[in-house]
Design a protein around this motif. Structure first.
Motif, PDB file in Angstrom:
ATOM      1  N   ALA A 126      40.074  33.587  36.245  1.00 51.33           N
ATOM      2  CA  ALA A 126      39.522  32.610  36.797  1.00 51.33           C
ATOM      3  C   ALA A 126      40.099  32.227  38.250  1.00 51.33           C
ATOM      4  CB  ALA A 126      40.052  30.843  36.221  1.00 51.33           C
ATOM      5  N   ASP A 127      39.963  31.405  39.213  1.00 52.21           N
ATOM      6  CA  ASP A 127      40.281  31.621  40.210  1.00 52.21           C
ATOM      7  C   ASP A 127      41.824  30.833  40.391  1.00 52.21           C
ATOM      8  OD1 ASP A 127      37.628  32.577  40.822  1.00 52.21           O
ATOM      9  OD2 ASP A 127      37.112  30.607  41.834  1.00 52.21           O
ATOM     10  N   VAL A 128      41.909  31.113  41.187  1.00 55.42           N
ATOM     11  CA  VAL A 128      43.644  30.209  41.809  1.00 55.42           C
ATOM     12  C   VAL A 128      44.149  30.275  40.848  1.00 55.42           C
ATOM     13  CG1 VAL A 128      42.625  29.301  44.158  1.00 55.42           C
ATOM     14  CG2 VAL A 128      42.564  27.921  42.269  1.00 55.42           C
ATOM     15  N   SER A 129      44.826  31.037  39.566  1.00 59.51           N
ATOM     16  CA  SER A 129      45.716  31.146  38.362  1.00 59.51           C
ATOM     17  C   SER A 129      46.910  31.291  38.141  1.00 59.51           C
ATOM     18  CB  SER A 129      44.126  31.617  37.337  1.00 59.51           C
ATOM     19  OG  SER A 129      43.785  32.585  37.391  1.00 59.51           O
ATOM     20  N   PHE A 130      46.882  32.462  39.094  1.00 59.45           N
ATOM     21  CA  PHE A 130      48.137  32.846  39.398  1.00 59.45           C
ATOM     22  C   PHE A 130      49.031  32.986  40.687  1.00 59.45           C
ATOM     23  CE2 PHE A 130      45.173  35.550  36.298  1.00 59.45           C
ATOM     24  CZ  PHE A 130      46.201  35.734  35.548  1.00 59.45           C
ATOM     25  N   ASP A 131      50.043  33.131  40.206  1.00 61.69           N
ATOM     26  CA  ASP A 131      51.203  33.371  41.129  1.00 61.69           C
ATOM     27  C   ASP A 131      51.848  33.993  42.230  1.00 61.69           C
ATOM     28  OD1 ASP A 131      51.900  30.064  41.129  1.00 61.69           O
ATOM     29  OD2 ASP A 131      52.574  30.573  39.220  1.00 61.69           O
ATOM     30  N   VAL A 142      40.521  52.719  41.912  1.00 64.33           N
ATOM     31  CA  VAL A 142      39.585  52.272  42.516  1.00 64.33           C
ATOM     32  C   VAL A 142      38.218  51.822  43.214  1.00 64.33           C
ATOM     33  CG1 VAL A 142      41.240  49.694  42.644  1.00 64.33           C
ATOM     34  CG2 VAL A 142      40.628  50.629  44.836  1.00 64.33           C
ATOM     35  N   ALA A 143      37.522  51.266  43.271  1.00 68.72           N
ATOM     36  CA  ALA A 143      36.164  52.013  43.921  1.00 68.72           C
ATOM     37  C   ALA A 143      36.284  51.568  44.923  1.00 68.72           C
ATOM     38  CB  ALA A 143      34.994  51.725  42.691  1.00 68.72           C
ATOM     39  N   ALA A 144      36.204  50.582  45.701  1.00 71.58           N
ATOM     40  CA  ALA A 144      36.695  49.781  47.041  1.00 71.58           C
ATOM     41  C   ALA A 144      37.168  49.049  46.989  1.00 71.58           C
ATOM     42  CB  ALA A 144      34.625  49.206  46.977  1.00 71.58           C
ATOM     43  N   LEU A 145      38.449  49.546  48.282  1.00 72.28           N
ATOM     44  CA  LEU A 145      38.973  48.661  48.881  1.00 72.28           C
ATOM     45  C   LEU A 145      38.897  47.157  48.945  1.00 72.28           C
ATOM     46  CD1 LEU A 145      41.379  50.949  50.836  1.00 72.28           C
ATOM     47  CD2 LEU A 145      42.030  50.342  48.419  1.00 72.28           C
ATOM     48  N   PRO A 146      37.954  46.714  50.249  1.00 70.00           N
ATOM     49  CA  PRO A 146      37.889  45.150  49.979  1.00 70.00           C
ATOM     50  C   PRO A 146      36.994  44.391  48.332  1.00 70.00           C
ATOM     51  CG  PRO A 146      36.587  47.148  51.725  1.00 70.00           C
ATOM     52  CD  PRO A 146      37.348  47.754  50.413  1.00 70.00           C
ATOM     53  N   ALA A 147      36.227  45.271  47.874  1.00 72.37           N
ATOM     54  CA  ALA A 147      36.191  44.358  46.676  1.00 72.37           C
ATOM     55  C   ALA A 147      37.568  43.785  46.087  1.00 72.37           C
ATOM     56  CB  ALA A 147      35.499  45.061  45.422  1.00 72.37           C
ATOM     57  N   ALA A 148      38.157  44.586  45.612  1.00 68.06           N
ATOM     58  CA  ALA A 148      39.724  44.484  45.382  1.00 68.06           C
ATOM     59  C   ALA A 148      40.289  43.465  45.662  1.00 68.06           C
ATOM     60  CB  ALA A 148      40.078  45.981  44.896  1.00 68.06           C
ATOM     61  N   PHE A 149      40.785  43.414  47.397  1.00 69.61           N
ATOM     62  CA  PHE A 149      41.104  42.696  47.794  1.00 69.61           C
ATOM     63  C   PHE A 149      40.618  41.782  47.286  1.00 69.61           C
ATOM     64  CE2 PHE A 149      43.325  46.914  50.136  1.00 69.61           C
ATOM     65  CZ  PHE A 149      44.035  46.809  49.391  1.00 69.61           C
ATOM     66  N   ALA A 150      39.676  41.333  47.807  1.00 65.99           N
ATOM     67  CA  ALA A 150      38.784  39.512  47.896  1.00 65.99           C
ATOM     68  C   ALA A 150      39.276  39.107  46.461  1.00 65.99           C
ATOM     69  CB  ALA A 150      36.835  40.037  48.022  1.00 65.99           C
ATOM     70  N   GLU A 151      39.000  40.148  45.208  1.00 66.55           N
ATOM     71  CA  GLU A 151      39.058  39.634  44.120  1.00 66.55           C
ATOM     72  C   GLU A 151      41.069  38.884  44.182  1.00 66.55           C
ATOM     73  OE1 GLU A 151      36.841  39.319  40.935  1.00 66.55           O
ATOM     74  OE2 GLU A 151      36.674  38.291  42.874  1.00 66.55           O
ATOM     75  N   TYR A 152      42.007  39.920  45.031  1.00 66.57           N
ATOM     76  CA  TYR A 152      43.390  39.307  44.648  1.00 66.57           C
ATOM     77  C   TYR A 152      43.406  38.085  44.958  1.00 66.57           C
ATOM     78  CZ  TYR A 152      43.369  44.485  43.001  1.00 66.57           C
ATOM     79  OH  TYR A 152      43.605  45.727  42.655  1.00 66.57           O
ATOM     80  N   ARG A 153      42.815  37.703  46.196  1.00 71.05           N
ATOM     81  CA  ARG A 153      42.665  36.923  46.756  1.00 71.05           C
ATOM     82  C   ARG A 153      42.128  35.581  46.175  1.00 71.05           C
ATOM     83  NH1 ARG A 153      40.700  33.178  50.632  1.00 71.05           N
ATOM     84  NH2 ARG A 153      42.423  32.635  52.699  1.00 71.05           N
ATOM     85  N   ARG A 154      41.212  36.026  45.714  1.00 69.77           N
ATOM     86  CA  ARG A 154      40.265  35.002  44.776  1.00 69.77           C
ATOM     87  C   ARG A 154      41.379  34.379  43.409  1.00 69.77           C
ATOM     88  NH1 ARG A 154      38.489  34.768  39.768  1.00 69.77           N
ATOM     89  NH2 ARG A 154      37.648  36.859  39.016  1.00 69.77           N
ATOM     90  N   VAL A 155      42.088  35.071  43.094  1.00 71.19           N
ATOM     91  CA  VAL A 155      42.857  34.490  42.135  1.00 71.19           C
ATOM     92  C   VAL A 155      44.446  34.053  41.773  1.00 71.19           C
ATOM     93  CG1 VAL A 155      41.444  36.472  40.164  1.00 71.19           C
ATOM     94  CG2 VAL A 155      43.439  36.765  40.969  1.00 71.19           C
ATOM     95  N   LEU A 156      45.165  34.301  42.826  1.00 68.58           N
ATOM     96  CA  LEU A 156      45.964  34.084  42.952  1.00 68.58           C
ATOM     97  C   LEU A 156      45.802  32.372  44.349  1.00 68.58           C
ATOM     98  CD1 LEU A 156      47.559  36.913  45.891  1.00 68.58           C
ATOM     99  CD2 LEU A 156      48.292  35.697  43.460  1.00 68.58           C
TER     100      LEU A 156
END
Length: 254
Positions: A126-131, A142-156
């Motif tokens: 889920a979004d915003v679920s980890f510190d 990974v296949a694409a850096l921007p896609a991975a980093f966007a996901e990392y920001r989403r879940v933090l």
């Protein structure tokens, strides 16, 4: 700027291992499935002594503290997650994700934490679920850096911290030659003597090629900034080990 392309990859497709970027995921999944049982021995051989103490110290320097919820992406056999558990004082709040079911089985043998099969570019949480979010020596896969980093920001959560441990191609002709010799020839030889098998030797050859062809660290830093992270930094050890750190801005800051 290279990170303006949403498809920018950490390295170009490697034709010696798979044909085209679309085949990358399947190759990586099979390779790690087939080497899961020997991966810890492989890691010991190529880590140059940067073992548990280095991972634990990097986590602490990046801001991991007891009471936080942690997502370890590309958990592998759990080498980074185990150090997170030590810092937190227990497994509560730690979750691991990996593309390889073989690696997840190995991690589950020693870590009583939730384990999820998934990709960095489409995290099934889920979004915003980890510190805190960590990734140990897997950004090159990974296949694409921007896609991975966007996901990392989403879940933090706002203010959440990020730690990416990686191995980078060394700067300088002599350092490059020495690292290429060690990782490209010496370590595969050690793996052979340890009984790792042909797939383990293939893994180490693939590791070196991904290191050799990886985008420069500056591109990774730029991609983190483009994804909206702040307080971005990169600590270097022994000329090749890099610890990228970043922070998701507080609510209302971006």
């Amino acid at each position: 700027m290279a990170d303006s392309d949403p498809l920018v990859a950490p390295h170009p497709p490697l034709a010696a291992y798979y044909h085209g970027g679309a085949a990358r995921d399947g190759f990586v999944r099979r390779l790690f499935d087939e080497t899961a049982d020997s991966y810890d021995r492989i890691n010991t051989a190529f880590s140059l002594g940067s073992g548990a103490w280095y991972r634990r110290a990097a986590l602490r320097r990046a801001g991991l503290r007891p009471g936080q919820a942690v997502l370890d992406v590309a958990i592998g056999t759990g080498l980074v997650a185990r150090e997170a558990v030590r810092i937190l004082g227990g497994p509560r709040g730690v979750v691991g994700i990996d593309l390889s079911e073989g690696m997840l089985r190995r991690a589950g043998a020693s870590l009583p934490i939730p384990l999820i099969c998934g990709r960095a570019e489409a995290l099934p949480v889920a979004d915003v679920s980890f510190d805190f979010l960590s990734m140990g020596y897997a950004l090159r896969h990974v296949a694409a850096l921007p896609a991975a980093f966007a996901e990392y920001r989403r879940v933090l959560r706002p203010g959440g911290r990020l730690l990416l441990l990686e191995i980078a191609r060394p700067e300088g002709r002599l350092a490059y030659a020495a690292t290429r010799l060690y990782l490209g020839q010496v370590v595969p030889g050690i793996i052979a003597r340890l009984g790792g098998g042909e797939r383990a030797r293939l893994l180490m050859r693939y590791y070196w090629d991904t290191i050799d062809r990886c985008v420069p660290p500056a591109v990774i830093l730029e991609s983190l900034a483009a994804a909206g992270f702040t307080e971005i930094g990169c600590e270097v050890q022994l000329g090749i080990f890099r610890a990228y750190t970043a922070r998701r801005p507080d609510a209302g800051q971006g």
